[in-house]
Design an enzyme around this catalytic site. Sequence first.
Site, PDB file in Angstrom:
ATOM      1  N   PRO A 156      -2.302  -6.279  -1.763  1.00 17.46           N
ATOM      2  CA  PRO A 156      -1.605  -7.666  -2.249  1.00 17.46           C
ATOM      3  C   PRO A 156      -0.207  -7.782  -1.370  1.00 17.46           C
ATOM      4  CG  PRO A 156      -1.175  -5.781  -3.859  1.00 17.46           C
ATOM      5  CD  PRO A 156      -1.866  -5.521  -2.955  1.00 17.46           C
ATOM      6  N   CYS A 184       6.371  -2.193  -5.908  1.00 15.73           N
ATOM      7  CA  CYS A 184       7.121  -2.865  -4.928  1.00 15.73           C
ATOM      8  C   CYS A 184       8.569  -2.247  -5.056  1.00 15.73           C
ATOM      9  CB  CYS A 184       6.986  -4.321  -5.081  1.00 15.73           C
ATOM     10  SG  CYS A 184       8.291  -5.183  -4.089  1.00 15.73           S
ATOM     11  N   LYS A 201      -1.026  -0.262  -9.277  1.00 16.72           N
ATOM     12  CA  LYS A 201      -0.681   0.010  -8.117  1.00 16.72           C
ATOM     13  C   LYS A 201       0.579   0.781  -8.095  1.00 16.72           C
ATOM     14  CE  LYS A 201      -0.946  -1.419  -3.413  1.00 16.72           C
ATOM     15  NZ  LYS A 201       0.397  -1.359  -2.488  1.00 16.72           N
ATOM     16  N   ASN A 259      -3.510   4.311  -0.405  1.00 19.10           N
ATOM     17  CA  ASN A 259      -3.060   3.195   0.544  1.00 19.10           C
ATOM     18  C   ASN A 259      -1.682   3.894   1.247  1.00 19.10           C
ATOM     19  OD1 ASN A 259      -0.732   0.524  -0.528  1.00 19.10           O
ATOM     20  ND2 ASN A 259      -1.789   0.602   1.297  1.00 19.10           N
ATOM     21  N   GLY A 260      -1.552   3.342   2.316  1.00 16.82           N
ATOM     22  CA  GLY A 260      -0.277   3.840   3.308  1.00 16.82           C
ATOM     23  C   GLY A 260      -0.807   4.441   4.524  1.00 16.82           C
ATOM     24  N   ASP A 261      -0.574   3.822   5.910  1.00 18.04           N
ATOM     25  CA  ASP A 261      -1.113   4.492   7.203  1.00 18.04           C
ATOM     26  C   ASP A 261      -2.466   4.299   7.416  1.00 18.04           C
ATOM     27  OD1 ASP A 261       1.626   4.769   7.671  1.00 18.04           O
ATOM     28  OD2 ASP A 261       1.487   6.880   7.557  1.00 18.04           O
TER      29      ASP A 261
END
Length: 320
Positions: free
Chosen positions: A13, A97, A136, A197-199
């Site tokens: 998202p 976030c 998340k 998630n991430g990279d």
Amino acid sequence: DALMKRRPAMLAPMEDVTDAVFRRFARGFGADLCFTEFVNVEGLLRGCKNARRKMTLAEDDAPTAIQIYGSNPERLAEAARVAEAAEPAFVDVNCGCWVPKIAGRGAGAGWLRDPDAMVAMAKMVVSSVSCLVTVKTRIGLDEQNTPIVDLARRLEDTGIAALTIHCLTAKMGHSGSADWTWAQKARAAVSLPVVVNGDVVSADSAERALADTGCAGVMVGRRAIEHPWVFREIRARLDGRPDVAAPTLEERLGLCREHLRANVAQRTEIHGVRVTRRHLSGYLRGMPGAAELRRKLLFCDSLEGCLAILEDYEGRKNAA
């Protein structure tokens, strides 16, 4: 379950990015699951037009999850019920976030300041809807405060269906390297699906992230903005097919045109052209004369003008 069995590659998202138009492109390239932009629960419950737009799902816009964010558990539960009526794949609660105006108000990664409150909120949201609910989040607020492993266990007990872990702290924002070992540790502590998630920016990194963590799937964020072809590359790799060739010059220019037209059809002309710009520099990257082409497109606010610039460029390249 069927979705998780194929080790899905998901479109993260992203505000002002993952609207219906971009979800369609990402899915066309092989994204197994897409998320909406962040839906502000206060805006949604007030009947704000933008919040309603974000969570309106066309029949062919599936599977798509609706992501909601807010700092009040009762309002999040109420918004989850509204989101459920749109028949998403599931409702996802944003607890990751890091942007100060969101996290500073206790929404997004602000929930990580009080894991007890976050767990109680997740429980309330889960019990208020009959659809699946996911969360998340990040690994913690900062390097001294990374409660993700214990938090994953406690969130599993609330009845959430899956957990996505962005392997950076809230303080890191978008800087630094994602530490996938946290996803691996959390995944080992729970039996629910964990998404890393991430990279995750390529077929190589997606394959490595899954091998290193044992996670159920990968989520791709900013890389997709400039290179949505990443989904077909990841999908081919995970399905054991030959690696996919890089997009051709024609494909890149074709996507520029298609995205411009689709965004203009969805919005006013100027707004449609302007929101497409953040994608165009990535779509054009590596092409001969890309910087000059990008500069021309940056100063053009009409669809016709942009299409003419692209046509002129293609004509000159073909003639060369």
